[in-house]
Write a protein that holds these residues in place. Sequence first.
Motif, short mmCIF file in Angstrom:
data_model
loop_
_atom_site.label_atom_id
_atom_site.label_comp_id
_atom_site.label_asym_id
_atom_site.label_seq_id
_atom_site.Cartn_x
_atom_site.Cartn_y
_atom_site.Cartn_z
N ASP A 1 8.75 -6.27 6.40
CA ASP A 1 8.35 -7.65 6.66
C ASP A 1 8.22 -8.34 5.31
O ASP A 1 7.34 -8.02 4.52
N PRO A 2 9.10 -9.32 5.00
CA PRO A 2 9.08 -9.95 3.68
C PRO A 2 7.75 -10.58 3.31
O PRO A 2 7.36 -10.56 2.14
N VAL A 3 7.04 -11.15 4.31
CA VAL A 3 5.74 -11.75 4.00
C VAL A 3 4.74 -10.67 3.61
O VAL A 3 4.04 -10.79 2.60
N TYR A 4 4.70 -9.60 4.38
CA TYR A 4 3.79 -8.50 4.08
C TYR A 4 4.11 -7.90 2.71
O TYR A 4 3.21 -7.66 1.89
N ALA A 5 5.39 -7.63 2.47
CA ALA A 5 5.79 -7.03 1.19
C ALA A 5 5.40 -7.92 0.02
O ALA A 5 4.93 -7.44 -1.02
N SER A 6 5.60 -9.23 0.17
CA SER A 6 5.23 -10.17 -0.89
C SER A 6 3.72 -10.16 -1.12
O SER A 6 3.26 -10.15 -2.27
N GLU A 7 2.97 -10.16 -0.04
CA GLU A 7 1.52 -10.13 -0.17
C GLU A 7 1.06 -8.88 -0.91
O GLU A 7 0.17 -8.93 -1.76
N GLN A 8 1.66 -7.74 -0.58
CA GLN A 8 1.28 -6.49 -1.23
C GLN A 8 1.59 -6.52 -2.72
O GLN A 8 0.81 -6.02 -3.54
N PHE A 9 2.74 -7.11 -3.07
CA PHE A 9 3.06 -7.21 -4.50
C PHE A 9 2.03 -8.08 -5.21
O PHE A 9 1.52 -7.72 -6.27
N TYR A 10 1.73 -9.24 -4.62
CA TYR A 10 0.77 -10.15 -5.26
C TYR A 10 -0.61 -9.50 -5.38
O TYR A 10 -1.30 -9.67 -6.40
N LYS A 11 -1.01 -8.76 -4.37
CA LYS A 11 -2.32 -8.10 -4.44
C LYS A 11 -2.34 -7.10 -5.59
O LYS A 11 -3.34 -6.97 -6.31
N GLY A 12 -1.22 -6.38 -5.77
CA GLY A 12 -1.12 -5.46 -6.89
C GLY A 12 -1.16 -6.17 -8.22
O GLY A 12 -1.82 -5.74 -9.17
N LEU A 13 -0.45 -7.30 -8.30
CA LEU A 13 -0.42 -8.06 -9.55
C LEU A 13 -1.80 -8.60 -9.91
O LEU A 13 -2.22 -8.52 -11.08
N LEU A 14 -2.50 -9.14 -8.93
CA LEU A 14 -3.80 -9.75 -9.20
C LEU A 14 -4.85 -8.72 -9.62
O LEU A 14 -5.89 -9.09 -10.18
N LYS A 15 -4.58 -7.46 -9.36
CA LYS A 15 -5.49 -6.41 -9.79
C LYS A 15 -5.26 -5.99 -11.25
O LYS A 15 -6.07 -5.26 -11.82
N VAL A 16 -4.15 -6.46 -11.82
CA VAL A 16 -3.82 -6.08 -13.20
C VAL A 16 -4.61 -6.96 -14.16
O VAL A 16 -4.44 -8.19 -14.19
N SER A 17 -5.46 -6.38 -14.92
CA SER A 17 -6.30 -7.13 -15.86
C SER A 17 -5.44 -7.81 -16.93
O SER A 17 -4.62 -7.17 -17.58
N GLY A 18 -5.61 -9.12 -17.06
CA GLY A 18 -4.91 -9.87 -18.10
C GLY A 18 -3.45 -10.13 -17.84
O GLY A 18 -2.69 -10.43 -18.76
N TRP A 19 -3.02 -10.04 -16.56
CA TRP A 19 -1.59 -10.22 -16.28
C TRP A 19 -1.07 -11.59 -16.70
O TRP A 19 0.10 -11.74 -17.05
N GLN A 20 -1.95 -12.60 -16.67
CA GLN A 20 -1.52 -13.95 -17.03
C GLN A 20 -1.06 -14.03 -18.49
O GLN A 20 -0.24 -14.89 -18.84
N GLN A 21 -1.58 -13.16 -19.34
CA GLN A 21 -1.21 -13.18 -20.75
C GLN A 21 -0.05 -12.25 -21.06
O GLN A 21 0.45 -12.21 -22.19
N MET A 22 0.41 -11.49 -20.08
CA MET A 22 1.53 -10.56 -20.28
C MET A 22 2.85 -11.28 -20.16
O MET A 22 2.95 -12.36 -19.58
N THR A 23 3.90 -10.67 -20.68
CA THR A 23 5.24 -11.15 -20.41
C THR A 23 5.58 -10.83 -18.96
O THR A 23 4.91 -10.01 -18.31
N VAL A 24 6.64 -11.45 -18.46
CA VAL A 24 7.06 -11.20 -17.09
C VAL A 24 7.34 -9.71 -16.89
O VAL A 24 6.90 -9.10 -15.91
N THR A 25 8.07 -9.12 -17.81
CA THR A 25 8.43 -7.71 -17.63
C THR A 25 7.22 -6.79 -17.75
O THR A 25 7.12 -5.78 -17.06
N GLN A 26 6.26 -7.12 -18.62
CA GLN A 26 5.05 -6.30 -18.73
C GLN A 26 4.24 -6.34 -17.44
O GLN A 26 3.76 -5.31 -16.97
N ALA A 27 4.09 -7.53 -16.88
CA ALA A 27 3.31 -7.67 -15.66
C ALA A 27 4.00 -6.99 -14.49
O ALA A 27 3.37 -6.29 -13.68
N ALA A 28 5.32 -7.18 -14.37
CA ALA A 28 6.06 -6.53 -13.29
C ALA A 28 5.96 -5.01 -13.40
O ALA A 28 5.73 -4.31 -12.41
N GLN A 29 6.10 -4.49 -14.61
CA GLN A 29 6.02 -3.06 -14.82
C GLN A 29 4.63 -2.51 -14.51
O GLN A 29 4.49 -1.40 -14.00
#
Length: 373
Positions: free
Chosen positions: A141-169
Amino acid sequence: MKWLAAGIGVVFLAPIPIAGGSMMLASAADAVQNNGPAGICLPGIDTDKVAEQVGKILDGASGEDIRIEGLDLPAEQIPHAQTIVATGLSLDVPAKGQIIALATAMQESRLRNLNYGDRDSLGLFQQRPSQGWGSAQQIRDPVYASEQFYKGLLKVSGWQQMTVTQAAQAVQKSGFPDAYAQWENLATALQSAIVKTFPNSGDANGKDADQGEDPPSGCTPGQDGSEFGRIPAGSVPKGYSIPKDADPKARRAISWAMQQLGTLYQWGGTCTDSRGPDPMGRCDCSSLMQQAYAQVGVTLTRTTYTQVNEGDAVSRAQLQPGDLVFSRGTPARPEHVGMYMGAGLVIEAPRTTKPVRISPIKDWDILAARRVL
């Protein structure tokens, strides 16, 4: 959002294998050809041109004449990109987070909702059931999958200051951690183009910008939708955003319904593939409501005649985002239904030859309203 994959772009994308790490996410093609990351570089993206081509796809173009460098199947890929952006907006994720999500999906699946991949990897982000992302059905389900990715991203401390590739990784833990960088320019152009189809839900700067107070929910005096002026069919009126205080399930249902904007009405249509080649996959008024709420686990009956008995009755003065509103016919047997979006607006599939659209509630002769949450 399963479109016919008809468009062929100017660049044929070689498969990129992804492996390793605790989540082991990889595209399906990667599982077949394990040759390391492909050297795809897209530095000279024409943002205006991308926006023009994206607009054509979202307006219903087949994709045969669409050319976006980096997308070989735009008719399939752009709707998935729209889902990722819309989901980010519904979760109040800033523009940078949406760009990270798009770049990740481009790397992992080329923005395709794959039903296979490396080991048990699936879907847009090649998430693995065995690694706790959810069931195979959920991940597809693309909506569910997207939500799960965002939830994972938002748990990463300082992701806003990372590069795109650092945050994705940090979320994906790929065996090729530098591969995401190659998609940043295209992801940025896509986000900028798509977010404009949701005016004031975020611009090029998304939620990073100060957008002031959200419109209050409910239909308060003077809030009948007239302040938005004429609303072109299939568009989101400038100044509207889903109220933050809306029930989370209502927010998701509204967001999903908005993804059907511009698709043609089909009496008796199931609303399960509104942009697909089969007209019966399009939406009528009640199937739009049924499928929007199905995305959040709420089961509605199929017809307007029965939906008017769902949930609890509410008055027009007490409307909240997500409430069903009924018109035409009689209060006991209405012939039309829409979903209240807050700010005096309703999303509906109006009638034959007309697209799914947003209309002001002042144009509705409301016979009944029901709260199904």
